[in-house]
Design an enzyme around this catalytic site. Structure first.
Site, short mmCIF file in Angstrom:
data_model
loop_
_atom_site.label_atom_id
_atom_site.label_comp_id
_atom_site.label_asym_id
_atom_site.label_seq_id
_atom_site.Cartn_x
_atom_site.Cartn_y
_atom_site.Cartn_z
N ASP A 2 -7.23 0.02 -16.73
CA ASP A 2 -7.39 0.73 -15.45
C ASP A 2 -6.55 2.00 -15.41
OD1 ASP A 2 -5.47 -1.54 -15.47
OD2 ASP A 2 -4.78 -0.65 -13.58
N GLY B 181 0.80 -1.23 0.00
CA GLY B 181 0.00 0.00 0.00
C GLY B 181 0.83 1.27 0.00
P1 AMP Z 1 -0.51 0.22 -11.55
O1 AMP Z 1 0.31 -0.77 -12.30
O2 AMP Z 1 0.33 1.19 -10.76
O3 AMP Z 1 -1.53 0.87 -12.40
O4 AMP Z 1 -1.29 -0.61 -10.42
C1 AMP Z 1 -2.09 -1.71 -10.69
C2 AMP Z 1 -2.79 -2.17 -9.44
O5 AMP Z 1 -1.84 -2.54 -8.43
C3 AMP Z 1 -3.70 -1.14 -8.79
O6 AMP Z 1 -4.82 -1.82 -8.30
C4 AMP Z 1 -2.84 -0.59 -7.69
O7 AMP Z 1 -3.61 -0.06 -6.63
C5 AMP Z 1 -2.08 -1.83 -7.24
N1 AMP Z 1 -0.82 -1.52 -6.57
C6 AMP Z 1 0.31 -0.99 -7.13
N2 AMP Z 1 1.28 -0.85 -6.19
C7 AMP Z 1 0.77 -1.29 -5.01
C8 AMP Z 1 1.27 -1.40 -3.67
N3 AMP Z 1 2.52 -1.03 -3.34
N4 AMP Z 1 0.43 -1.89 -2.72
C9 AMP Z 1 -0.82 -2.29 -3.03
N5 AMP Z 1 -1.34 -2.21 -4.26
C10 AMP Z 1 -0.57 -1.71 -5.25
MG MG Z 2 -2.89 2.26 -12.19
#
Ligand code: AMP
Ligand code: MG
Length: 490
Positions: free
Chosen positions: A250, A124
């Site tokens: 997303d 998170g």
């Molecule tokens: P992203 O690739 O940054 O678009 O993220 C894809 C998904 O992974 C989203 O649902 C984010 O909230 C989740 N996510 C990315 N980094 C973290 C993290 N450090 N902790 C929890 N969830 C994450």
């Molecule tokens: Mg994202």
């Protein structure tokens, strides 16, 4: 100017099924590191109000503002083509909405603010380098007049996060027209609750396309508006050599803003195959693939709207397909408009101008010419300073023939004026990968944000050449791009 942000909670109130209340985790020793005065002023917020102990705690994800109802938003998404039914804000929270200077609401959102119900295996959290990187690159995009989420602040939490080793934890506060994504619609449609989908459509229209409010074919009109704004957005990325890097559904905002600055980077040498992301092994999100990937993403968006477009599924598919067919011409026209401005030429024969630009890009590819500086060299060439261009594009019959065609299109217009108009749309300063990495290293390793601040100031006026230091306008060293790797979700 109101002292503090006044928060609204329209999304949380209108769409409770699409979010979950969130409680702030602690940030043991919050410290504000960067504050965007321009963005604050645009929202009628006194930047000094954000420096109070209470607001610094809020910006670090350590406390909710007085009376606020923060939420984490739910969404689904296609990641590299594979569908994930439940993603959501795994490390982010929507504090609420703020009325901008024009009265429109924008989201105030924290990234890196701790675990939520959507965190899955993640912690998170976020570390300082990547949050500063988003700040720098999104500010550069805004100055390039490309729709984007904006950074309001970067705050250190005072707590280490564990990546390859311990790193300094940080939270990015950002503002966005909204955080409604194609993935938000995928999540809503997958519930099968048609009334919920209708509410989401109405919300998105009211927030982003108010002129469509009350139209009988609202869902189809929304699709058309999103198709159009994404065509414009991707065309603008292509013109500045921006590689988003993770165009999952997303990470596509319905507002038409660039969102989710993870593995993005600007390319130096023009090459359609450019990929920076460490996980994009197939080159799915390579520079040259971005227009067609967006079309694919928009088809996923269209699918979510079918139940709202027409009760008869066949008719809904026919109407949605027809609207999606508008993407290619919209992209082509946005791209050509931008390309003509870059070359200092007005309207003319579309086919011939398309070939003119494509042939230049081919010369650039063969010569491994810097995408950004080639266009500045073209303006210099018009002013009579010819060597930089011929040196960059490997002078030969191909270039000579191209220059004849181009100057034919420039025609009799005064060349200095044309060159000035070109410089007004072709940046000289972009976030150069090597420069960005050096600035982040100084911030993270030496706790010195001076170079990040200087870089942000340079990028704030990307079109005006001035004595800021030559390295800001230099391409990365040969072969730097080939070795340069960026990371998601760090
Ligand atoms: P992203 O690739 O940054 O678009 O993220 C894809 C998904 O992974 C989203 O649902 C984010 O909230 C989740 N996510 C990315 N980094 C973290 C993290 N450090 N902790 C929890 N969830 C994450
Ligand atoms: Mg994202």
């Amino acid at each position: 100017m109101s002292a503090e942000p006044q928060l609204h909670h329209e999304f949380a109130t209108a769409l409770p099924e699409l979010c979950v209340g969130w409680l702030p985790v602690s940030a043991p020793a919050p410290e504000l590191r960067l504050l965007n005065h321009g963005v604050a002023a645009g929202l009628d917020i006194d930047p000094e109000a954000l420096r109070s102990d209470e607001w610094v705690r809020v910006l670090a994800g350590g406390a909710a503002p007085e009376g606020a109802q923060p939420v984490s938003q739910a969404y689904a998404g296609h990641q590299f083509g594979g569908y994930s039914p439940r993603l959501g804000d795994g490390r982010a929270v929507l504090l609420g909405e703020i009325a901008g200077g024009d009265g429109r609401l924008v989201d105030l959102h924290l990234k890196g603010s701790g675990r939520t119900v959507f965190s899955r295996g993640g912690d998170g959290k976020a570390s300082l380098g990547p949050m500063l990187r988003e700040y720098v690159v999104s500010e550069a995009m805004a100055a390039l007049r490309i729709p984007t989420t904006r950074a309001l602040a970067v705050t250190e939490t005072g707590e280490d996060v564990w990546r390859d080793g311990p790193e300094r934890g940080a939270v990015l506060a950002r503002v966005a027209a909204s955080h409604i994504r194609v993935g938000t619609f995928q999540f809503a449609a997958a519930t099968g609750d048609v009334a919920l989908l209708a509410r989401l459509i109405e919300f998105a229209i009211r927030r982003h396309f108010p002129h469509l409010s009350g139209r009988p074919d609202a869902a189809l009109e929304l699709l058309g508006a999103v198709v159009h704004s994404q065509a414009e957005l991707v065309a603008s990325w292509m013109h500045v050599g921006f590689v988003h890097g993770v165009m999952n559904t997303d990470n596509v905002a319905i507002s038409g803003e660039t969102i989710d600055y993870g593995p993005c980077a600007f390319m130096d040498r023009h090459d359609a195959a450019t990929v920076f992301s460490s996980i994009d092994h197939q080159g799915r999100y390579a520079y040259g693939n971005q227009p067609s990937v967006m079309q694919w993403n928009l088809a996923r968006f269209a699918e979510t709207l079918l139940a709202a477009i027409d009760d008869d599924r066949e008719r809904a598919i026919a109407a949605a397909t027809d609207t999606l067919h508008g993407y290619a011409p919209a992209y082509r026209s946005a791209w050509l408009r931008g390309a003509r401005a870059k070359l200092g030429i007005g309207g003319g024969d579309d086919e011939a101008d398309h070939r003119l630009v494509d042939d230049l890009l081919e010369l650039m590819t063969v010569a491994r010419a810097d995408h950004t500086l080639t266009f500045r060299d073209l303006a210099r060439w018009l002013r009579g300073d010819r060597d930089p261009l011929t040196a960059r594009l490997a002078s030969g019959p191909g270039l000579a023939e191209w220059l004849v065609r181009w100057t034919g299109r420039v025609g009799a217009a005064p060349r200095d004026a044309v060159a000035d108009a070109m410089d007004a749309v072709n940046p000289i300063y972009i976030p150069r990968n090597a420069v960005v990495e050096d600035a982040l290293a100084a911030a993270v390793e030496e706790r010195d944000l001076g170079e990040v601040e200087r870089l942000v100031a340079v990028l704030a006026d990307p079109f005006t050449e001035r004595s800021v230091g030559e390295r800001y306008a230099l391409a990365s060293p040969p072969d730097y791009d080939g070795a340069y790797t960026t990371f998601c979700g760090t």
